[in-house]
Design a protein around this motif. Sequence first.
Motif, PDB file in Angstrom:
ATOM      1  N   PHE A   1       0.832  -1.208   0.000  1.00  0.00           N
ATOM      2  CA  PHE A   1       0.000   0.000   0.000  1.00  0.00           C
ATOM      3  C   PHE A   1       0.861   1.250   0.000  1.00  0.00           C
ATOM      4  O   PHE A   1       0.466   2.289  -0.532  1.00  0.00           O
ATOM      5  CB  PHE A   1      -0.935   0.000   1.220  1.00  0.00           C
ATOM      6  N   ASN A   2       2.037   1.180   0.609  1.00  0.00           N
ATOM      7  CA  ASN A   2       2.923   2.345   0.658  1.00  0.00           C
ATOM      8  C   ASN A   2       3.378   2.776  -0.730  1.00  0.00           C
ATOM      9  O   ASN A   2       3.810   3.916  -0.917  1.00  0.00           O
ATOM     10  CB  ASN A   2       4.144   2.026   1.529  1.00  0.00           C
ATOM     11  N   LEU A   3       3.277   1.887  -1.711  1.00  0.00           N
ATOM     12  CA  LEU A   3       3.616   2.274  -3.079  1.00  0.00           C
ATOM     13  C   LEU A   3       2.736   3.423  -3.566  1.00  0.00           C
ATOM     14  O   LEU A   3       3.143   4.190  -4.444  1.00  0.00           O
ATOM     15  CB  LEU A   3       3.471   1.072  -4.019  1.00  0.00           C
ATOM     16  N   THR A   4       1.551   3.559  -2.987  1.00  0.00           N
ATOM     17  CA  THR A   4       0.687   4.682  -3.368  1.00  0.00           C
ATOM     18  C   THR A   4       1.273   6.014  -2.909  1.00  0.00           C
ATOM     19  O   THR A   4       0.851   7.070  -3.385  1.00  0.00           O
ATOM     20  CB  THR A   4      -0.731   4.531  -2.780  1.00  0.00           C
ATOM     21  N   ASN A   5       2.234   5.984  -1.984  1.00  0.00           N
ATOM     22  CA  ASN A   5       2.903   7.203  -1.544  1.00  0.00           C
ATOM     23  C   ASN A   5       4.147   7.516  -2.360  1.00  0.00           C
ATOM     24  O   ASN A   5       4.530   8.683  -2.488  1.00  0.00           O
ATOM     25  CB  ASN A   5       3.299   7.082  -0.063  1.00  0.00           C
ATOM     26  N   THR A   6       4.800   6.473  -2.903  1.00  0.00           N
ATOM     27  CA  THR A   6       6.057   6.684  -3.616  1.00  0.00           C
ATOM     28  C   THR A   6       5.888   6.712  -5.132  1.00  0.00           C
ATOM     29  O   THR A   6       6.573   7.480  -5.811  1.00  0.00           O
ATOM     30  CB  THR A   6       7.061   5.590  -3.235  1.00  0.00           C
ATOM     31  N   VAL A   7       4.985   5.891  -5.670  1.00  0.00           N
ATOM     32  CA  VAL A   7       4.801   5.833  -7.125  1.00  0.00           C
ATOM     33  C   VAL A   7       4.355   7.179  -7.707  1.00  0.00           C
ATOM     34  O   VAL A   7       4.809   7.561  -8.791  1.00  0.00           O
ATOM     35  CB  VAL A   7       3.823   4.708  -7.500  1.00  0.00           C
ATOM     36  N   PRO A   8       3.456   7.945  -7.028  1.00  0.00           N
ATOM     37  CA  PRO A   8       3.047   9.231  -7.613  1.00  0.00           C
ATOM     38  C   PRO A   8       4.200  10.173  -7.907  1.00  0.00           C
ATOM     39  O   PRO A   8       4.143  10.937  -8.880  1.00  0.00           O
ATOM     40  CB  PRO A   8       2.114   9.812  -6.539  1.00  0.00           C
ATOM     41  N   SER A   9       5.262  10.119  -7.105  1.00  0.00           N
ATOM     42  CA  SER A   9       6.399  11.007  -7.367  1.00  0.00           C
ATOM     43  C   SER A   9       7.137  10.618  -8.635  1.00  0.00           C
ATOM     44  O   SER A   9       7.892  11.422  -9.188  1.00  0.00           O
ATOM     45  CB  SER A   9       7.371  10.986  -6.180  1.00  0.00           C
ATOM     46  N   LEU A  10       6.925   9.389  -9.110  1.00  0.00           N
ATOM     47  CA  LEU A  10       7.507   8.955 -10.370  1.00  0.00           C
ATOM     48  C   LEU A  10       6.584   9.252 -11.552  1.00  0.00           C
ATOM     49  O   LEU A  10       7.041   9.459 -12.671  1.00  0.00           O
ATOM     50  CB  LEU A  10       7.808   7.446 -10.318  1.00  0.00           C
ATOM     51  N   ILE A  11       5.276   9.272 -11.312  1.00  0.00           N
ATOM     52  CA  ILE A  11       4.293   9.510 -12.372  1.00  0.00           C
ATOM     53  C   ILE A  11       4.081  10.996 -12.618  1.00  0.00           C
ATOM     54  O   ILE A  11       3.998  11.461 -13.761  1.00  0.00           O
ATOM     55  CB  ILE A  11       2.945   8.845 -12.013  1.00  0.00           C
ATOM     56  N   MET A  12       3.997  11.763 -11.523  1.00  0.00           N
ATOM     57  CA  MET A  12       3.582  13.162 -11.594  1.00  0.00           C
ATOM     58  C   MET A  12       4.437  14.036 -12.512  1.00  0.00           C
ATOM     59  O   MET A  12       3.881  14.831 -13.296  1.00  0.00           O
ATOM     60  CB  MET A  12       3.535  13.718 -10.165  1.00  0.00           C
ATOM     61  N   PRO A  13       5.778  13.938 -12.493  1.00  0.00           N
ATOM     62  CA  PRO A  13       6.554  14.832 -13.375  1.00  0.00           C
ATOM     63  C   PRO A  13       6.238  14.641 -14.851  1.00  0.00           C
ATOM     64  O   PRO A  13       6.145  15.617 -15.604  1.00  0.00           O
ATOM     65  CB  PRO A  13       8.003  14.462 -13.060  1.00  0.00           C
ATOM     66  N   TRP A  14       6.073  13.389 -15.285  1.00  0.00           N
ATOM     67  CA  TRP A  14       5.783  13.127 -16.700  1.00  0.00           C
ATOM     68  C   TRP A  14       4.383  13.594 -17.074  1.00  0.00           C
ATOM     69  O   TRP A  14       4.165  14.110 -18.167  1.00  0.00           O
ATOM     70  CB  TRP A  14       5.943  11.633 -16.989  1.00  0.00           C
ATOM     71  N   LEU A  15       3.434  13.427 -16.161  1.00  0.00           N
ATOM     72  CA  LEU A  15       2.076  13.917 -16.410  1.00  0.00           C
ATOM     73  C   LEU A  15       2.080  15.435 -16.553  1.00  0.00           C
ATOM     74  O   LEU A  15       1.434  15.992 -17.458  1.00  0.00           O
ATOM     75  CB  LEU A  15       1.171  13.487 -15.254  1.00  0.00           C
ATOM     76  N   THR A  16       2.827  16.100 -15.696  1.00  0.00           N
ATOM     77  CA  THR A  16       2.893  17.562 -15.750  1.00  0.00           C
ATOM     78  C   THR A  16       3.563  18.040 -17.033  1.00  0.00           C
ATOM     79  O   THR A  16       3.079  18.975 -17.696  1.00  0.00           O
ATOM     80  CB  THR A  16       3.666  18.083 -14.524  1.00  0.00           C
TER      81      THR A  16
END
Length: 398
Positions: A349-364
């Motif tokens: 479940f903690n991956l939901t805290n760390t994975v967004p930091s990998l996804i968010m820059p590319w989405l932005t």
Amino acid sequence: MATKPAPSPEQSRHFLWLYALAAAGGAVSYVPFLTLLLPIRVGELAANDTVGVLAYIAFAGAVSASVSNILFGWASDATRNRQGWILAGLVLSCILLVSVRRTDNASELLALIVVWQIGLNMMLAPLAAWAGDCVPDMQKGRLGGLLAFAPALGALSGSLVTIPGLADADTRLMIVACLVAIMVLPVLIFGKPRPMPHLMRSSEDHERITVSRPRGTVARMWLSRLLVQIAEAALFAYLLVWFATIDDGFGDNQTAIVFTVVLGISVPLAILSGRWSDRHDRPVVPLAFGAGIGAVGLVIMGLSQSLPGAIFGYVVFGLATSVFLALHTSQTLRVLPRPETRGRDLGLFNLTNTVPSLIMPWLTLALVPVFGFGGLFFVLAGLAGVATILLLSLQHRI
């Protein structure tokens, strides 16, 4: 005449408050360092490429945190000794934190951060699982409300250690390490939680009890948090930049004030929402409302052309999602299927805290140059809307 079953025992308020203090200590262990003290150190060691070095450190740190959180959650399951791992992680992470000033170049700093994340998650993973061992379902809403103190105190500690003239760079790290120890040690020494054997039943007994839960509950809880966390990560990283595009006179100090006010107000809201969910046995309702209202806040932000409207939209989003994240953390403990693998599963479940930091820059990068921040906020509102639907599909009960 049939007798009523005895009510399930409650955990002591004494333990709940000491546990909430320790969880806040977990936030203090990384929030001021990652947001303030680490960028300063990177600027000293790599002034010509601060942004690039920070990006590498963030990526390596996120990977290290993800893997080690799962590993030490599993280790605390296997050894059935949460407190020992928490203490060892506390000592190791504090020693490594104050060693940051001993690094001489960016490569050394990156390596130290990777190892520090291992020590930090040696503490955080068993600490999270310990709540599942000790706090019954009837009190998980209350626990979630108390956990809202963690981000607020994390932000407050950053303001404290950076008070001008209070301390030099070395002393700031020592202050953070001391604060963490002061906040985490009391629950280990004085917590003494009441035993909750019904929370530690075998998988077979637990599955017979939870057979009526909707299928896919764990997956929906995981995905709903991931979607909201992506939006949260984007706002955390780019809020100052967005405010500056609307009013270039709105600086970092004003943005920090908005952050602090939102986090402060979210604490009583989370406590009230958590107590309501316990009293009415409706744990999903505050989560669905939090995700839904967060989506509304993002839409307001996407439509805003003035600074007051932008701030109002962020306040709506920030309050709703802060309550959502605090309560989601505690209610997740309710749905995990196997007590004997609770630590490992919480690591997943903690991956939901760390994975967004990998996804968010590319989405932005994909959206902002083409559609502006408004386009980004509308997409994030859509993600929060999907999270709301996922939670509502659980029929308000888990």
